[in-house]
Design a protein around this motif. Structure first.
Motif, PDB file in Angstrom:
ATOM      1  N   LEU A 169    -112.452 -28.415  -7.676  1.00  0.00           N
ATOM      2  CA  LEU A 169    -112.627 -29.667  -8.259  1.00  0.00           C
ATOM      3  C   LEU A 169    -113.952 -30.316  -8.538  1.00  0.00           C
ATOM      4  CD1 LEU A 169    -109.048 -31.086  -6.466  1.00  0.00           C
ATOM      5  CD2 LEU A 169    -109.197 -29.833  -9.054  1.00  0.00           C
ATOM      6  N   GLY A 170    -114.371 -30.923  -8.728  1.00  0.00           N
ATOM      7  CA  GLY A 170    -115.387 -32.386  -9.279  1.00  0.00           C
ATOM      8  C   GLY A 170    -115.420 -33.528  -8.306  1.00  0.00           C
ATOM      9  N   VAL A 171    -116.509 -34.368  -8.022  1.00  0.00           N
ATOM     10  CA  VAL A 171    -116.671 -35.369  -7.742  1.00  0.00           C
ATOM     11  C   VAL A 171    -115.664 -36.540  -7.755  1.00  0.00           C
ATOM     12  CG1 VAL A 171    -118.980 -34.337  -6.204  1.00  0.00           C
ATOM     13  CG2 VAL A 171    -118.760 -35.639  -8.166  1.00  0.00           C
ATOM     14  N   THR A 172    -115.747 -36.207  -8.912  1.00  0.00           N
ATOM     15  CA  THR A 172    -114.429 -37.191  -9.251  1.00  0.00           C
ATOM     16  C   THR A 172    -113.231 -36.454  -9.237  1.00  0.00           C
ATOM     17  OG1 THR A 172    -114.549 -35.924 -11.462  1.00  0.00           O
ATOM     18  CG2 THR A 172    -116.340 -38.017 -11.048  1.00  0.00           C
ATOM     19  N   GLY A 173    -112.731 -35.673  -8.635  1.00  0.00           N
ATOM     20  CA  GLY A 173    -111.555 -35.372  -8.668  1.00  0.00           C
ATOM     21  C   GLY A 173    -111.020 -34.502  -9.962  1.00  0.00           C
ATOM     22  N   ASP A 174    -111.177 -34.356 -10.921  1.00  0.00           N
ATOM     23  CA  ASP A 174    -110.755 -33.544 -12.032  1.00  0.00           C
ATOM     24  C   ASP A 174    -111.858 -31.977 -11.954  1.00  0.00           C
ATOM     25  OD1 ASP A 174    -110.674 -36.009 -13.540  1.00  0.00           O
ATOM     26  OD2 ASP A 174    -112.194 -36.015 -13.825  1.00  0.00           O
ATOM     27  N   PRO A 175    -111.029 -31.329 -12.122  1.00  0.00           N
ATOM     28  CA  PRO A 175    -111.333 -30.296 -12.052  1.00  0.00           C
ATOM     29  C   PRO A 175    -112.565 -29.604 -12.493  1.00  0.00           C
ATOM     30  CG  PRO A 175    -108.764 -29.657 -13.609  1.00  0.00           C
ATOM     31  CD  PRO A 175    -109.893 -31.983 -13.658  1.00  0.00           C
ATOM     32  N   ALA A 176    -113.853 -28.611 -11.753  1.00  0.00           N
ATOM     33  CA  ALA A 176    -114.561 -28.204 -12.341  1.00  0.00           C
ATOM     34  C   ALA A 176    -115.177 -27.570 -13.760  1.00  0.00           C
ATOM     35  CB  ALA A 176    -115.257 -27.316 -11.554  1.00  0.00           C
ATOM     36  N   THR A 177    -116.684 -28.316 -13.856  1.00  0.00           N
ATOM     37  CA  THR A 177    -117.120 -27.633 -15.352  1.00  0.00           C
ATOM     38  C   THR A 177    -117.365 -26.123 -15.420  1.00  0.00           C
ATOM     39  OG1 THR A 177    -119.405 -28.639 -14.411  1.00  0.00           O
ATOM     40  CG2 THR A 177    -117.226 -30.152 -15.583  1.00  0.00           C
ATOM     41  N   THR A 178    -117.583 -25.664 -16.418  1.00  0.00           N
ATOM     42  CA  THR A 178    -117.916 -24.084 -16.872  1.00  0.00           C
ATOM     43  C   THR A 178    -119.207 -24.973 -15.999  1.00  0.00           C
ATOM     44  OG1 THR A 178    -116.349 -24.684 -18.216  1.00  0.00           O
ATOM     45  CG2 THR A 178    -117.917 -22.974 -18.395  1.00  0.00           C
ATOM     46  N   ASP A 179    -120.063 -25.390 -16.376  1.00  0.00           N
ATOM     47  CA  ASP A 179    -121.884 -25.520 -15.472  1.00  0.00           C
ATOM     48  C   ASP A 179    -121.440 -24.858 -13.964  1.00  0.00           C
ATOM     49  OD1 ASP A 179    -122.600 -25.057 -17.772  1.00  0.00           O
ATOM     50  OD2 ASP A 179    -123.031 -27.219 -17.922  1.00  0.00           O
ATOM     51  N   LEU A 180    -120.609 -25.587 -13.459  1.00  0.00           N
ATOM     52  CA  LEU A 180    -120.666 -25.894 -12.263  1.00  0.00           C
ATOM     53  C   LEU A 180    -119.601 -24.359 -11.317  1.00  0.00           C
ATOM     54  CD1 LEU A 180    -120.380 -26.917  -9.077  1.00  0.00           C
ATOM     55  CD2 LEU A 180    -118.367 -28.412 -10.079  1.00  0.00           C
ATOM     56  N   LEU A 181    -118.620 -24.186 -12.151  1.00  0.00           N
ATOM     57  CA  LEU A 181    -118.168 -22.836 -11.926  1.00  0.00           C
ATOM     58  C   LEU A 181    -119.283 -21.029 -11.914  1.00  0.00           C
ATOM     59  CD1 LEU A 181    -114.577 -23.322 -13.904  1.00  0.00           C
ATOM     60  CD2 LEU A 181    -115.143 -23.029 -10.980  1.00  0.00           C
ATOM     61  N   ALA A 182    -119.964 -21.949 -13.296  1.00  0.00           N
ATOM     62  CA  ALA A 182    -120.672 -20.426 -13.224  1.00  0.00           C
ATOM     63  C   ALA A 182    -122.067 -20.507 -11.849  1.00  0.00           C
ATOM     64  CB  ALA A 182    -121.352 -20.886 -14.350  1.00  0.00           C
ATOM     65  N   ASP A 183    -122.686 -21.982 -11.405  1.00  0.00           N
ATOM     66  CA  ASP A 183    -123.607 -22.238 -10.503  1.00  0.00           C
ATOM     67  C   ASP A 183    -122.725 -21.445  -9.226  1.00  0.00           C
ATOM     68  OD1 ASP A 183    -125.013 -22.747 -12.344  1.00  0.00           O
ATOM     69  OD2 ASP A 183    -125.194 -25.022 -12.034  1.00  0.00           O
ATOM     70  N   LEU A 184    -121.918 -21.929  -8.898  1.00  0.00           N
ATOM     71  CA  LEU A 184    -121.106 -21.559  -7.974  1.00  0.00           C
ATOM     72  C   LEU A 184    -120.919 -20.192  -7.341  1.00  0.00           C
ATOM     73  CD1 LEU A 184    -119.828 -22.233  -4.952  1.00  0.00           C
ATOM     74  CD2 LEU A 184    -117.084 -23.360  -5.871  1.00  0.00           C
ATOM     75  N   GLN A 185    -120.467 -19.554  -8.833  1.00  0.00           N
ATOM     76  CA  GLN A 185    -119.891 -18.464  -8.868  1.00  0.00           C
ATOM     77  C   GLN A 185    -121.481 -17.156  -8.223  1.00  0.00           C
ATOM     78  OE1 GLN A 185    -118.452 -17.324 -12.150  1.00  0.00           O
ATOM     79  NE2 GLN A 185    -116.456 -18.467 -12.129  1.00  0.00           N
ATOM     80  N   GLN A 186    -122.753 -18.129  -9.216  1.00  0.00           N
ATOM     81  CA  GLN A 186    -123.732 -16.645  -8.985  1.00  0.00           C
ATOM     82  C   GLN A 186    -124.738 -17.111  -7.115  1.00  0.00           C
ATOM     83  OE1 GLN A 186    -126.711 -17.623 -11.929  1.00  0.00           O
ATOM     84  NE2 GLN A 186    -128.125 -16.595 -11.098  1.00  0.00           N
ATOM     85  N   THR A 187    -123.752 -18.508  -7.069  1.00  0.00           N
ATOM     86  CA  THR A 187    -124.775 -18.159  -5.548  1.00  0.00           C
ATOM     87  C   THR A 187    -123.936 -17.969  -4.765  1.00  0.00           C
ATOM     88  OG1 THR A 187    -125.867 -20.820  -6.653  1.00  0.00           O
ATOM     89  CG2 THR A 187    -125.352 -20.679  -3.844  1.00  0.00           C
ATOM     90  N   LEU A 188    -122.361 -17.885  -5.143  1.00  0.00           N
ATOM     91  CA  LEU A 188    -121.363 -16.771  -3.885  1.00  0.00           C
ATOM     92  C   LEU A 188    -121.873 -14.867  -4.240  1.00  0.00           C
ATOM     93  CD1 LEU A 188    -117.828 -18.926  -3.920  1.00  0.00           C
ATOM     94  CD2 LEU A 188    -119.232 -18.190  -1.754  1.00  0.00           C
ATOM     95  N   ASP A 189    -122.006 -15.088  -5.351  1.00  0.00           N
ATOM     96  CA  ASP A 189    -122.771 -13.587  -5.800  1.00  0.00           C
ATOM     97  C   ASP A 189    -123.311 -13.124  -4.474  1.00  0.00           C
ATOM     98  OD1 ASP A 189    -120.820 -13.448  -6.744  1.00  0.00           O
ATOM     99  OD2 ASP A 189    -121.773 -13.461  -9.212  1.00  0.00           O
ATOM    100  N   ALA A 190    -124.625 -14.278  -4.660  1.00  0.00           N
ATOM    101  CA  ALA A 190    -125.820 -13.723  -3.744  1.00  0.00           C
ATOM    102  C   ALA A 190    -125.042 -13.828  -2.048  1.00  0.00           C
ATOM    103  CB  ALA A 190    -126.874 -14.819  -4.254  1.00  0.00           C
ATOM    104  N   ALA A 191    -124.543 -14.239  -1.429  1.00  0.00           N
ATOM    105  CA  ALA A 191    -124.228 -14.637  -0.370  1.00  0.00           C
ATOM    106  C   ALA A 191    -123.055 -14.382   0.137  1.00  0.00           C
ATOM    107  CB  ALA A 191    -123.996 -16.607  -0.221  1.00  0.00           C
ATOM    108  N   ARG A 192    -122.210 -13.320  -0.878  1.00  0.00           N
ATOM    109  CA  ARG A 192    -120.979 -12.991  -0.246  1.00  0.00           C
ATOM    110  C   ARG A 192    -121.206 -11.501   0.106  1.00  0.00           C
ATOM    111  NH1 ARG A 192    -117.622 -10.181  -3.979  1.00  0.00           N
ATOM    112  NH2 ARG A 192    -118.404 -10.000  -5.661  1.00  0.00           N
ATOM    113  N   GLU A 193    -119.394 -10.881   0.361  1.00  0.00           N
ATOM    114  CA  GLU A 193    -119.281  -9.998   0.783  1.00  0.00           C
ATOM    115  C   GLU A 193    -119.468  -9.078  -0.548  1.00  0.00           C
ATOM    116  OE1 GLU A 193    -119.089  -5.602   1.783  1.00  0.00           O
ATOM    117  OE2 GLU A 193    -119.793  -7.122   3.729  1.00  0.00           O
ATOM    118  N   GLN A 194    -119.845  -8.047  -0.620  1.00  0.00           N
ATOM    119  CA  GLN A 194    -120.187  -7.461  -2.315  1.00  0.00           C
ATOM    120  C   GLN A 194    -119.115  -6.453  -2.669  1.00  0.00           C
ATOM    121  OE1 GLN A 194    -122.292  -8.384  -4.817  1.00  0.00           O
ATOM    122  NE2 GLN A 194    -122.721  -9.822  -3.639  1.00  0.00           N
ATOM    123  N   ARG A 195    -118.561  -5.954  -1.584  1.00  0.00           N
ATOM    124  CA  ARG A 195    -117.141  -4.806  -1.383  1.00  0.00           C
ATOM    125  C   ARG A 195    -115.932  -6.194  -1.869  1.00  0.00           C
ATOM    126  NH1 ARG A 195    -117.544  -1.916   3.580  1.00  0.00           N
ATOM    127  NH2 ARG A 195    -118.389  -3.970   4.415  1.00  0.00           N
ATOM    128  N   GLY A 196    -115.653  -7.471  -1.911  1.00  0.00           N
ATOM    129  CA  GLY A 196    -114.586  -8.050  -1.917  1.00  0.00           C
ATOM    130  C   GLY A 196    -114.898  -8.371  -3.102  1.00  0.00           C
TER     131      GLY A 196
END
Length: 838
Positions: free
Chosen positions: A691-718
């Motif tokens: 959820l975003g800081v206003t309590g609404d569902p996360a925007t498409t841009d936020l989801l895309a940024d978080l996904q890309q950042t997680l991909d660089a930090a996560r276990e790739q096999r999962g």
């Protein structure tokens, strides 16, 4: 507390020292919000001093002082020192409170404690907005305009606020043909059984009420033509116009014509390529005004009364064998259509020949237009007197009609009209349209493919089929879709250049303060925090690099760190020659270029960002079709207490399920997050709900940024997926009895505010019990009693009047008729309906 009693004063102290011996803080259990650390308050300190004076080892004169009253000078001196110990004890306790992350009350304390863990409080994030540029359309205006990165545009502020500056983030080339590209809003017009509407591709006054329209199907356009009214082979229909609606809702540029009766063609089929003809003239047959035979005179000038027989017995040739239209009708030409109407009897014909002449029969004389038709046998069923001739046909533009189906989701493509030049790949666009629920929606996307379409299914000019990323989330009325293709992303913040000062090689860790605050931070996917400062520091014209900490910097590394103070002012700190290079000595050789502006100050409604500070030549208007989004405020105390330890737990990596949740919570622009391990029928997938800081569902841009950042930090096999959390509205209904000593309205407002603070923004996958709402409401001052609340949430699959269960991420159907899919966790948004009971 441990208490040592027995002051030895024999009660002369008046009980002031009873039970007030030396104390030590005890009972500081884990999870407390405050420490018990008052080791020497005033009463305790004075009792200790009296007890010390009364010890047996003291002289009698000294022991006697322990029993003196407070007015005694010696005791007064001790009382003064007790005040000193009270003050020192108070500040000792304050210092102890600030030494623990959970109990600290000052942001500076939390910031320093977090830095010991290598964590910096999140500075916030600048609001983002998509700006649509419109190029001048005047004949002398340029067809394309270069809009450089950093173009500033100000907002129109609401009352009491200041205008804010937004700057574009990339260069774009704006073209006049891309100002506002309409969506493809038309399909081939078809006439299903029972239709009573005809669409005209025009807004000109082509049709009026009470006009006659002839609908001619493709089977009636060529031989054999043996149509009968109502017969199985009838492929035409004559209808009267009862209503004309120009520019109806969501069909701008069209005219909707309503017919007096539904149209049904032979066999009840849906026909295409139907010609719709407006019959512009209403005519009569020759002889329609012949005198009545009973009024005619014979040769003897006597009136002949005919009481029997048929007209043909009196007027030879009265029966129709060919069409003779009364008068000269030069507009009637071969190839056109006409219709004969007599009561309920209707027949339509195609004109094959026309000849003009005159006639003197039936007691009248006039010009006559003789018409040859495709099937003259059907003419014989009409009489001259009552038959109306609807003729002189004009074909109406009915090949196309507005697309009645919604466009957009779930398709990944969108059809728009052609442009010159055509739209290009990697183009940032805004899709503006109205949903079937009459809600105006704006979506931002990037064009990843462009396909030129042609053929019978599209207009003569063709169309462009765009593949968008991300796919559109909404459905739109086809006639409402407009695509803005001169779009530039912009972020909140105004650029400033500042000379920070002069370098001195003899100074370790020199500090320079930025004049304007707060420093702008924009989103990024290159670090775990999700933001980076819009700051460039140059020393003697050489750009130095910003790092998170100087601890790992070498002696020659030209780096610096940025530190925030509690008032939002930013300070640039350089190294000491061991951890980071020292500044070279020089006069005003340190300068910075940065942007100022962040957080909620960048909130602007749709259409508010429209005042260009520097208007590029050729640009007519600038606007933001959608409101600003993806802003985040600086991290507060509660957020820092929660997020600072997460840095130690995750070490900027995501391995376990808990790591994913911790990583997402500490990411900029994320308000609440959760992670669950879900079996999707084939494998286990980690579902991160955000959820975003206003309590609404996360925007498409936020989801895309978080996904890309997680991909660089996560276990790739999962397997992992990031989804916007589902916000479920819920209602808590309860009644309260107000204490008669209190005013009702303030107590009611306090109950509402307390419940909203506690439950309006609940964590993901957190359930709510009615008893919890009852206890919370009962704590409000002035509430005498509370009825058991009743809870309701139509959006929850598992809910009762006593318990609302917010589901975690799961593999389920979003609706009964949909396929199973991964669904995000739910978060309750509770509103309270409080009733004051008598």
């Amino acid at each position: 507390m441990t208490t040592r009693t027995g002051c030895g004063c024999g009660g002369a102290c008046g009980g002031a020292c009873a039970g007030r011996g030396p104390t030590a803080p005890e009972g500081n259990l884990p999870g407390q919000r405050a420490l018990r650390w008052r080791v020497a308050p005033h009463g305790t300190a004075l009792a200790r001093m009296r007890e010390h004076l009364a010890e047996p080892a003291q002289d009698l004169a000294v022991r006697s002082l322990a029993t003196q009253p407070a007015a005694d000078p010696t005791v007064a001196l001790l009382d003064t020192w007790a005040v000193v110990t009270d003050v020192v004890s108070f500040y000792t306790e304050r210092i102890a409170q600030e030494g623990f992350l959970r109990t600290a009350t000052e942001t500076a304390s939390v910031r320093q404690l977090a830095r010991t863990l290598g964590y910096e409080l999140r500075p916030g994030a600048a609001a983002r907005v998509e700006l649509a540029f419109a190029v001048e359309t005047a004949p002398t205006a340029p067809l394309m305009v270069d809009v450089p990165a950093g173009t500033p545009v100000q907002s129109v502020p609401p009352p009491g606020k200041l205008p804010q500056t937004f700057e574009t983030t990339a260069d774009i080339v704006a073209r006049v043909a891309w100002n506002a590209v309409p969506g493809l809003d038309r399909v081939r017009q078809a006439f299903p059984t029972g239709t009573d509407e005809v669409w005209l591709d025009s807004t000109a006054p082509l049709v009026e009420v009470d006009d006659r329209l002839l609908l001619v199907g493709p089977a009636a356009a060529g031989p054999p033509r043996r149509a009968r009214p109502g017969g199985a082979d009838a492929q035409w229909a004559l209808r009267r116009v009862t209503a004309v609606d120009v520019d109806p809702p969501w069909a701008t540029g069209w005219t909707r014509v309503t017919l007096h009766a539904p149209v049904t063609f032979a066999g009840g089929r849906t026909l295409g390529d139907v010609r719709v003809l407006r019959l512009t003239r209403r005519l009569n047959l020759f002889g329609h005004n012949a005198p009545r035979t009973e009024l005619l005179q014979n040769e003897d000038k006597r009136i002949a009364f005919v009481t029997s027989g048929v007209p043909d017995e009196l007027w030879p040739g009265w029966a129709l064998s060919e069409l003779e239209i009364d008068g000269d009708v030069p507009d009637l030409v071969p190839g056109s259509w006409l219709a004969l109407e007599s009561g309920d009897q209707v027949e339509a014909f195609e004109v094959t020949g026309v000849s003009a002449g005159g006639a003197r029969r039936f007691g009248v004389a006039n010009k006559v237009t003789r018409v040859d038709v495709d099937d003259d046998k059907r003419v014989a069923g009409f009489d001259r007197e009552s038959t109306l001739v609807h003729a002189v046909s004009e074909e109406l533009p009915t090949a196309w009609m507005p697309d009645p189906d919604a466009v957009g989701a779930p398709a990944t493509t969108l059809d728009v009209l052609p442009t010159d030049p055509p739209l290009e790949e990697d183009l940032r666009v805004l899709v503006v349209g109205v949903t079937p629920d009459d809600e105006e929606v704006v979506e931002a996307a990037t064009v990843v493919a462009v396909q030129q379409r042609s053929g019978d299914s599209v207009p003569a000019g063709g169309a462009q089929r765009l593949t968008l990323d991300p796919p559109l989330e909404h459905q739109y009325r086809a006639g409402s879709v407009v695509l803005h293709a001169n779009v530039a992303d912009a972020t909140h913040g105004e650029t400033t250049e500042q000379v920070l000062g002069s370098g001195d090689g003899a100074v370790a860790f020199p500090r320079f303060t930025l004049r304007k605050a707060p420093l702008t931070y924009v989103s990024t996917t290159t670090n775990a925090a999700g933001v980076e400062a819009e700051l460039e520091v140059r020393v003697e014209d050489v750009a130095w690099a910003q790092v998170e900490s100087l601890l790992d910097a070498g002696p020659t590394d030209q780096v610096y760190v940025v530190r925030q103070s509690e008032d939002g002012v930013s300070t640039v700190v350089f190294g000491d020659g061991l951890h980071g290079s020292r500044l070279p000595s020089g006069a005003e050789n340190v300068r910075a270029t940065y942007r100022a502006g962040i957080g909620a100050a960048g909130i602007a409604e749709a259409g508010a960002v429209m005042l260009p500070v520097r208007r590029p030549r050729g640009i007519a208007t600038i606007t933001n079709p959608a409101a600003t989004h993806d802003w985040a405020p600086p991290e507060d105390l509660d957020g820092a207490r929660t997020n600072a330890p997460q840095r130690i737990r995750t070490l900027d990596r995501a391995v376990s399920v808990a790591d994913y949740a911790d990583f997402a919570r500490s990411y900029a622009r994320v308000g609440r997050a959760s992670a669950h391990l879900v079996w999707d029928g084939r494998t286990r997938t980690i579902v991160v709900s955000v959820l975003g800081v206003t309590g609404d569902p996360a925007t498409t841009d936020l989801l895309a940024d978080l996904q890309q950042t997680l991909d660089a930090a996560r276990e790739q096999r999962g397997q992992r997926v990031v989804l916007p959390g589902e916000v479920v509205p819920a209602v808590a209904q309860l009644g309260i009895h107000v204490d008669p000593r209190y005013e009702v309205a303030p107590v009611l407002a306090a109950v509402q505010a307390t419940l909203l603070t506690a439950y309006a923004a609940m964590d993901l996958a957190t359930s709510l019990a009615a008893s919890s709402v009852l206890v919370t409401a009962a704590t409000v001052e002035g509430v005498e009693s509370v009825t058991m609340p009743t809870l309701s949430a139509p959006g929850l699959a598992d809910s009762t009047a006593d318990l609302l269960v917010a589901a975690p991420a799961r593999w389920d159907r979003p609706s009964p008729d949909a396929d199973r899919q991964l669904l995000p966790a739910q978060a309750l948004h509770v509103t309270a309906l409080v009733e004051v009971l008598a």
